[in-house]
Design an enzyme around this catalytic site. Structure first.
Site, PDB file in Angstrom:
ATOM      1  N   ASP A  25     -54.969 -27.026  69.032  1.00 44.90           N
ATOM      2  CA  ASP A  25     -53.458 -26.387  68.926  1.00 44.90           C
ATOM      3  C   ASP A  25     -52.488 -27.839  69.036  1.00 44.90           C
ATOM      4  O   ASP A  25     -52.740 -28.866  69.540  1.00 44.90           O
ATOM      5  CB  ASP A  25     -53.136 -25.927  70.614  1.00 44.90           C
ATOM      6  CG  ASP A  25     -52.474 -24.773  70.473  1.00 44.90           C
ATOM      7  OD1 ASP A  25     -51.330 -24.864  69.981  1.00 44.90           O
ATOM      8  OD2 ASP A  25     -53.021 -23.690  70.801  1.00 44.90           O
ATOM      9  N   ASP A  26     -51.442 -27.269  67.930  1.00 45.14           N
ATOM     10  CA  ASP A  26     -50.523 -28.239  67.704  1.00 45.14           C
ATOM     11  C   ASP A  26     -50.974 -29.624  66.983  1.00 45.14           C
ATOM     12  O   ASP A  26     -49.911 -30.437  67.420  1.00 45.14           O
ATOM     13  CB  ASP A  26     -49.637 -28.404  69.170  1.00 45.14           C
ATOM     14  CG  ASP A  26     -48.843 -27.183  69.360  1.00 45.14           C
ATOM     15  OD1 ASP A  26     -49.188 -26.281  68.876  1.00 45.14           O
ATOM     16  OD2 ASP A  26     -48.003 -27.452  70.280  1.00 45.14           O
ATOM     17  N   CYS A  64     -48.401 -20.390  66.955  1.00 44.07           N
ATOM     18  CA  CYS A  64     -50.106 -20.381  67.203  1.00 44.07           C
ATOM     19  C   CYS A  64     -50.900 -18.897  66.669  1.00 44.07           C
ATOM     20  O   CYS A  64     -51.474 -19.079  65.751  1.00 44.07           O
ATOM     21  CB  CYS A  64     -50.275 -20.560  68.620  1.00 44.07           C
ATOM     22  SG  CYS A  64     -49.695 -22.149  69.318  1.00 44.07           S
ATOM     23  N   HIS A 123     -55.138 -15.858  69.322  1.00 40.96           N
ATOM     24  CA  HIS A 123     -54.173 -16.448  69.898  1.00 40.96           C
ATOM     25  C   HIS A 123     -54.503 -16.733  71.348  1.00 40.96           C
ATOM     26  O   HIS A 123     -54.113 -17.746  72.261  1.00 40.96           O
ATOM     27  CB  HIS A 123     -53.076 -15.824  69.924  1.00 40.96           C
ATOM     28  CG  HIS A 123     -51.843 -16.260  70.750  1.00 40.96           C
ATOM     29  ND1 HIS A 123     -51.507 -15.659  71.664  1.00 40.96           N
ATOM     30  CD2 HIS A 123     -51.109 -17.320  70.657  1.00 40.96           C
ATOM     31  CE1 HIS A 123     -50.382 -16.337  72.489  1.00 40.96           C
ATOM     32  NE2 HIS A 123     -50.194 -17.364  71.641  1.00 40.96           N
ATOM     33  N   ASP A 328     -53.685 -25.985  64.165  1.00 44.84           N
ATOM     34  CA  ASP A 328     -52.930 -24.661  63.885  1.00 44.84           C
ATOM     35  C   ASP A 328     -51.615 -24.693  63.179  1.00 44.84           C
ATOM     36  O   ASP A 328     -51.162 -23.802  62.837  1.00 44.84           O
ATOM     37  CB  ASP A 328     -53.171 -23.640  64.960  1.00 44.84           C
ATOM     38  CG  ASP A 328     -52.264 -24.027  66.274  1.00 44.84           C
ATOM     39  OD1 ASP A 328     -51.986 -25.071  66.327  1.00 44.84           O
ATOM     40  OD2 ASP A 328     -52.231 -23.231  67.104  1.00 44.84           O
ATOM     41  N   HIS A 329     -51.076 -25.866  63.297  1.00 42.97           N
ATOM     42  CA  HIS A 329     -49.527 -25.912  62.839  1.00 42.97           C
ATOM     43  C   HIS A 329     -49.343 -27.354  63.269  1.00 42.97           C
ATOM     44  O   HIS A 329     -49.876 -28.263  64.140  1.00 42.97           O
ATOM     45  CB  HIS A 329     -48.616 -24.954  63.207  1.00 42.97           C
ATOM     46  CG  HIS A 329     -48.624 -24.828  64.640  1.00 42.97           C
ATOM     47  ND1 HIS A 329     -48.247 -25.396  65.849  1.00 42.97           N
ATOM     48  CD2 HIS A 329     -48.887 -23.471  65.092  1.00 42.97           C
ATOM     49  CE1 HIS A 329     -48.280 -25.013  66.769  1.00 42.97           C
ATOM     50  NE2 HIS A 329     -48.864 -23.897  66.382  1.00 42.97           N
TER      51      HIS A 329
END
Length: 478
Positions: A25-26, A64, A123, A328-329
């Site tokens: 994540d992130d 997300c 998610h 995810d980003h």
């Protein structure tokens, strides 16, 4: 490279390759293998030495749930609902009329794969549909994708509590946001949830190692998502005073604030020493504190990934397992005076992406523009299967084995009433709003940090690129 390894390998191991898919994540591409020597990521860096590292990978939506929906389905957004964190709930969980596989994981399952989900792959933090402060439900976010869906919430009790966990067993919700956006807990790895996730994944790897069928295992780690919480020993890897600050920490020239993130999620951590705004940036000392927490969180997750790689090798699964590592980003760490994601600038859309395919043993870097929607056709081809339907993505196998002579070399992103096109040199963005300017253009050859919107002085270039951007308008904006 063949779809399932080289011929010699296939003679000795006819089984289709396993897949270990690690979502983080992130995670922006701030790792040693991406040339950031101040980051302690030895395990990911070791994986990269035997893998293909994509330096210009872009997600489609910088939040997300929507980014993961695009990854799982291989599809660009066509409605505003596809831009939200509930995209999988709306278009998969609650869709009883679906005829096609709900995700590429479901397609693998339909073709003989034992599929295991641990942590945040879609998610939901644990794969079930319920609100942050609600009891865990029995409704799966991906109803048909998993043969086995597992999670260890430990002392936090639920997946969402674990997602926002502090080391004392509390979480952001239980503390009514009266918490700091970081913590350096005096705990072992399993004193935070990602350590429990790694332990559970090790257990599941032992289980699938004894099976006759190939497996897909998705392991979703929470950090470095806010809060930046990690065991003290990972904080100790860094000298906070020497950490670099954001290379550009103010509003770009000729850009409206409506294009940027106002740090709302970050500022919701009520006990943070400073709040961020466009009018008043956080101090350099506090920015380093926050970046310290983000980097420590990366090192913490890196250690968990090291455990998974070691177990794959111990179980003699490594050589026939496709390993995918994906952020995810991206995330703004003070970039553009912002702390968070939710923009269609480079920092929010560019994320880490590494693939180790069977037969690979040397590091390779690919600088072509690739997209998250490319994952579906890529994994299907690597596993020797046929696509069940068309997607908006394109298989990356030709880039992995060097067989491709041409590549589309563009990616689309969507958010804030805008569409952005990234080519090998330029980023062109068009906003469907009243606030001006609606068009932004950045030249990455001379301005890699996207500090100056040059659209107004380059109308011919905008006109040249605009038809390509419009190809990415899937009906989302009228």
């Amino acid at each position: 490279m063949s779809s399932c390894g080289n011929n010699k390998q296939e003679e000795h191991n006819p089984q289709k390759p396993n897949v270990l898919f690690i979502s983080i994540d992130d995670l922006r591409p701030e790792l040693g293998c991406y040339g950031k020597d101040y980051i302690h990521s030895p395990n990911i860096d070791q994986l990269a030495k035997e893998s293909t590292v994509f330096t210009k990978h872009f997600v489609q939506i910088p939040t997300c749930g929507a980014s993961r929906y695009a990854m799982l389905t291989g599809m660009l957004p066509t409605t505003r609902k596809h831009l939200g964190n509930n995209a999988a709930v709306q278009f998969i969980s609650n869709d009883t009329t679906r005829q096609l596989p709900e995700t590429f994981i479901h397609h693998l399952k339909n073709n003989g794969y034992h599929t295991v989900g641990i942590g945040k792959i879609s998610h939901s933090a644990d794969g079930y549909v319920y609100g942050y402060e609600e009891p865990v439900s029995e409704q799966r976010e991906l109803p048909e994708s998993w043969s086995d869906l597992a999670f260890d919430a430990g002392k936090w009790g639920t997946g969402w509590n674990a997602f926002f966990a502090y080391s004392n067993g509390e979480n952001r919700q239980s503390m009514k946001r009266q918490v700091k956006p970081y913590e350096n807990g005096d705990v072992a790895d399993d004193g935070y949830p990602d350590g429990l996730t790694a332990n559970l994944a090790l257990k599941k790897l032992k289980e699938v190692a004894g099976q006759d069928q190939p497996f897909f295992m998705g392991v979703g780690f929470f950090k470095p998502h806010l809060p930046f919480n990690a065991p003290q020993k990972y904080w100790d890897l860094y000298d906070e005073s020497s950490l670099p600050l954001a290379p550009f920490d103010t509003i770009p020239t000729n850009v409206n604030k409506a294009s940027l993130n106002n740090s709302g999620e970050f500022n919701s951590y009520q006990l943070g020493e400073e709040k961020a705004s466009f009018e008043k940036k956080v101090s350099d000392d506090y920015a380093r504190k926050l970046r310290h927490g983000y980097f420590a969180s990366i090192s913490y997750v890196d250690a968990q990934i090291g455990k998974l790689m070691a177990e794959l090798k111990r179980l003699e699964l490594y050589d026939n397992t496709i390993v995918v590592l994906w952020g995810d980003h991206g995330w703004n760490l003070g970039d553009y005076a912002s702390w968070g994601k939710h923009t269609i600038f480079e920092r929010s859309l560019n994320s880490a992406f590494i693939i180790k395919a069977p037969g690979e043993s040397k590091a390779k870097s690919v600088e072509k523009i690739v997209s998250t929607v490319d994952f579906y056709p890529t994994l299907v081809e690597l596993c020797g299967l046929k696509m069940p339907h068309e997607t908006d993505g394109e298989s990356l196998v030709s880039l992995l084995d060097g067989s491709g002579e041409s590549w589309k070399d563009r990616s689309y992103g969507y958010y804030r009433n805008g569409i952005t096109l990234r080519t090998d040199r330029y980023r062109l963005t068009k906003y469907f709003r009243e606030a001006s300017p609606q068009i932004e253009l950045y030249d990455h050859e001379v301005d890699p940090n996207e500090t100056n919107n040059i659209a107004e002085e380059n109308p011919d270039l905008v006109a040249q690129l605009m038809p390509v951007l419009e190809q990415g308008n899937t009906g989302l904006y009228k």
